[in-house]
Write a protein that holds these residues in place. Structure first.
Motif, short mmCIF file in Angstrom:
data_model
loop_
_atom_site.label_atom_id
_atom_site.label_comp_id
_atom_site.label_asym_id
_atom_site.label_seq_id
_atom_site.Cartn_x
_atom_site.Cartn_y
_atom_site.Cartn_z
N ILE A 7 0.85 -1.21 0.00
CA ILE A 7 0.00 0.00 0.00
C ILE A 7 0.88 1.25 0.00
O ILE A 7 0.55 2.25 -0.66
CB ILE A 7 -0.99 -0.02 1.19
N THR A 10 2.06 1.86 -3.67
CA THR A 10 1.02 2.41 -4.56
C THR A 10 0.57 3.79 -4.10
O THR A 10 0.26 4.64 -4.92
CB THR A 10 -0.18 1.45 -4.68
N THR A 11 0.58 4.03 -2.79
CA THR A 11 0.23 5.35 -2.28
C THR A 11 1.26 6.38 -2.73
O THR A 11 0.90 7.50 -3.14
CB THR A 11 0.10 5.34 -0.75
N LYS A 138 -5.31 2.31 -1.79
CA LYS A 138 -5.45 1.11 -0.96
C LYS A 138 -5.78 -0.12 -1.80
O LYS A 138 -5.17 -1.18 -1.62
CB LYS A 138 -6.51 1.33 0.11
N GLY A 141 -2.79 -1.26 -3.75
CA GLY A 141 -1.78 -1.82 -2.84
C GLY A 141 -2.15 -3.23 -2.40
O GLY A 141 -1.30 -4.12 -2.35
N LEU A 142 -3.42 -3.44 -2.10
CA LEU A 142 -3.86 -4.79 -1.72
C LEU A 142 -3.76 -5.74 -2.91
O LEU A 142 -3.39 -6.90 -2.75
CB LEU A 142 -5.28 -4.74 -1.16
N HIS A 145 -0.12 -6.65 -3.25
CA HIS A 145 0.22 -7.61 -2.20
C HIS A 145 -0.23 -9.02 -2.60
O HIS A 145 0.54 -9.98 -2.47
CB HIS A 145 -0.40 -7.20 -0.88
#
Length: 159
Positions: A7, A10-11, A138, A141-142, A145
């Motif tokens: 996250i 990507t943030t 978010k 990012g997930l 992951h």
């Protein structure tokens, strides 16, 4: 890679893109980051969290305009303080409705409007796009992951 690191990556990327987007569209980048923060701090997740944070942000914009306009009707400073007290009460009471139950989102929308000297025409699109960017930060990012932690097809072939 942990979800937090994914996250964070990507943030970071989308924060830079948001800054460029806000500048290109003439929006308030800081207000967009408030919309993003509002989503990240929302008690609900996913699209429901985004909807609730945006709805409460927008209600905060309206409440701020009520304070600004109501206070301007009288030439007494005390009226502004009284308006602020009354409206703050209603900003909290509206949380009895589930979709307006995220009180910090309401105050974020109001504060952004005050900080922009009542320029709600800039605050609204900035908060909305910022909230969408927060959701994308978010969600991507997930997704990252999951991609990096998913077992590869060769692992199954070796079992």
């Amino acid at each position: 890679m942990s979800p937090l690191i994914a996250i964070s990556i990507t943030t970071g990327i989308l924060s830079g893109i948001w800054g460029w987007t806000a500048m290109s569209l003439g929006l308030l980048s800081w207000a967009g980051f408030l919309g993003c923060t509002s989503y990240f701090a929302s008690p609900k997740d996913g699209v429901k969290g985004l909807a609730q944070s945006l709805l409460t942000n927008m209600s905060g914009v309206v409440w701020a305009i009520v304070i600004i306009e109501g206070s301007s009707l009288f030439n007494m400073e005390i009226v502004g303080y009284i308006m602020t007290a009354l409206v703050s009460f209603f900003m909290c009471v509206q949380a009895k409705r589930e979709w307006l139950g995220y009180i910090p989102g309401t105050f974020i929308g109001a504060c952004a409007t005050f900080a922009a000297n009542g320029a709600w025409q800039l605050v609204i699109p900035s908060l909305i796009l910022g909230g969408v960017f927060g959701y994308l930060m978010k969600a991507s990012g997930l997704w990252l992951h999951r991609q990096l932690t998913a077992p590869s097809s060769t692992e199954f072939a070796n079992e």
